[in-house]
Write a protein that holds these residues in place. Structure first.
Motif, mmCIF file in Angstrom:
data_model
loop_
_atom_site.group_PDB
_atom_site.id
_atom_site.type_symbol
_atom_site.label_atom_id
_atom_site.label_comp_id
_atom_site.label_asym_id
_atom_site.label_seq_id
_atom_site.Cartn_x
_atom_site.Cartn_y
_atom_site.Cartn_z
ATOM 1 N N SER A 1 7.248 5.912 -8.427
ATOM 2 C CA SER A 1 6.964 4.848 -9.410
ATOM 3 C C SER A 1 7.859 3.627 -9.210
ATOM 4 O O SER A 1 8.462 3.119 -10.156
ATOM 5 N N ILE A 2 7.956 3.178 -7.969
ATOM 6 C CA ILE A 2 8.769 1.987 -7.699
ATOM 7 C C ILE A 2 7.920 0.803 -7.261
ATOM 8 O O ILE A 2 8.451 -0.265 -6.962
ATOM 9 N N GLY A 3 6.595 0.990 -7.219
ATOM 10 C CA GLY A 3 5.731 -0.117 -6.844
ATOM 11 C C GLY A 3 5.743 -1.211 -7.892
ATOM 12 O O GLY A 3 5.864 -0.951 -9.092
ATOM 13 N N TYR A 4 5.648 -2.460 -7.432
ATOM 14 C CA TYR A 4 5.611 -3.621 -8.313
ATOM 15 C C TYR A 4 6.850 -3.667 -9.216
ATOM 16 O O TYR A 4 6.764 -3.696 -10.441
ATOM 17 N N SER A 5 8.002 -3.646 -8.595
ATOM 18 C CA SER A 5 9.270 -3.675 -9.324
ATOM 19 C C SER A 5 10.315 -4.370 -8.458
ATOM 20 O O SER A 5 10.072 -4.710 -7.289
ATOM 21 N N LEU B 1 0.824 -1.208 0.000
ATOM 22 C CA LEU B 1 0.000 0.000 0.000
ATOM 23 C C LEU B 1 0.861 1.262 0.000
ATOM 24 O O LEU B 1 0.500 2.272 -0.614
ATOM 25 N N ILE B 2 1.999 1.208 0.673
ATOM 26 C CA ILE B 2 2.884 2.380 0.723
ATOM 27 C C ILE B 2 3.503 2.658 -0.635
ATOM 28 O O ILE B 2 3.574 3.805 -1.096
ATOM 29 N N LEU B 3 3.955 1.620 -1.335
ATOM 30 C CA LEU B 3 4.718 1.790 -2.574
ATOM 31 C C LEU B 3 3.853 1.791 -3.827
ATOM 32 O O LEU B 3 4.381 1.990 -4.927
ATOM 33 N N ALA B 4 2.548 1.584 -3.695
ATOM 34 C CA ALA B 4 1.679 1.549 -4.864
ATOM 35 C C ALA B 4 1.651 2.902 -5.568
ATOM 36 O O ALA B 4 2.083 3.927 -5.018
ATOM 37 N N HIS B 5 1.124 2.911 -6.794
ATOM 38 C CA HIS B 5 1.093 4.145 -7.593
ATOM 39 C C HIS B 5 0.344 5.255 -6.870
ATOM 40 O O HIS B 5 0.745 6.423 -6.912
#
Length: 292
Positions: free
Chosen positions: A157-161, A136-140
């Motif tokens: 923009s580092i979520g899901y990476s 939740l913190i790193l999501a878009h």
């Protein structure tokens, strides 16, 4: 004399026999449920799967290992897994040093108890809860980008990476680096530092020549936890990783639970075991097991 009394007297006279009796049950458990499982996995890796029926065909073939070495698909996954595990280990070592040093060498009893509670507090919550919190913190549209936009900065923009996996893994395993490092730093006798100072060594030189070598086994012991836990994980890449973020564990999971290709999964699962075997041999030479 009763049988129990006679056995007690025999064990009292023979300390080696007493130790063997105490270790027999754990050793039997280790042999039957760990080494036997590893042997069964190795044997399974030599089997094949019939393409028509999907049934496992017992045999002695290296086809699964040849498939792993064909092309770069599985090689990239293996390198990604080992590379992120190494990056997480280095990151946690850099973060743990100042925290553990202050806790062991400068904090009083009350502050040390507070700091120890802060280290242990994340371990009291669910693993999945912590991973989902970071998701939740790193999501878009998560908390990180919300804070950056509030400051007039562009989104991260580092979520899901792979970056997200590195951050989450570093957070998850940081306590496992701090605790053995703290134990090593706490065991350093103050007299050694006093002797170093009396001989004219500056504070930085005492830290580099006395503290670091003596605390190194604790650092290596912590790295065993951070490296191995990252190496074998597959849930965090599944939840916070994006396309092209598969770990070895993800491939093993898909081949066991989806494709029903257990022999190939067993062959790929042997790679982390070999990596950790080599890592443990190096750690043993550096005295890491003395800090566990």
């Amino acid at each position: 004399m009763t049988l129990a009394t006679g056995m007690g007297a025999l064990l009292w006279r023979r300390p080696g026999l007493r130790s063997a009796a105490l270790l027999s049950l754990p050793a039997l458990w280790f042999l039957l449920f760990y080494l036997a499982a590893l042997a069964a996995m190795f044997v399974s890796s030599l089997h094949t799967v019939d393409e028509l029926s999907g049934q496992i065909q017992p045999g002695w073939t290296l086809d699964n290992f040849r498939q792993l070495m064909t092309g770069w698909t599985y090689g990239r996954i293996a390198l990604r897994t080992v590379g992120i595990a190494a990056a997480v280990t280095i990151t946690d070592a850099l973060l743990a040093w100042p925290f553990a040093y202050v806790m062991a060498r400068h904090a009083g009893p009350r502050l040390r108890a507070v700091l120890m509670a802060l280290v242990m507090l994340p371990l009291w919550s669910s693993y999945l809860a912590r991973v989902y919190a970071w998701r939740l913190i790193l999501a878009h549209d998560g908390a990180l980008n919300w804070a950056l936009h509030g400051l007039g900065l562009p989104g991260a923009s580092i979520g899901y990476s792979n970056w997200a996996m590195w951050i989450v893994f570093s957070y998850l395993w940081l306590p496992f680096m701090i605790l053995p490092l703290f134990a090593s730093l706490e065991r350093i006798p103050p007299s050694l530092l006093e002797a170093s100072s009396d001989l004219g060594a500056a504070e930085w030189r005492s830290f580099r020549r006395v503290i670091v070598p003596l605390a190194l086994p604790g650092l290596v012991a912590g790295s065993i936890f951070t490296f191995s836990l990252t190496l074998g994980d597959y849930i965090t890449p599944l939840l916070v990783g994006g396309p092209g973020s598969d770990f070895i564990g993800n491939v093993v999971y898909v081949n066991v639970g989806v494709s029903n290709n257990i022999p190939f999964a067993a062959a790929f699962a042997l790679l982390p075991l070999l990596v950790m075997a080599g890592y443990l041999l190096v750690a043993r030479r550096m005295g890491a097991f003395d800090a566990l």
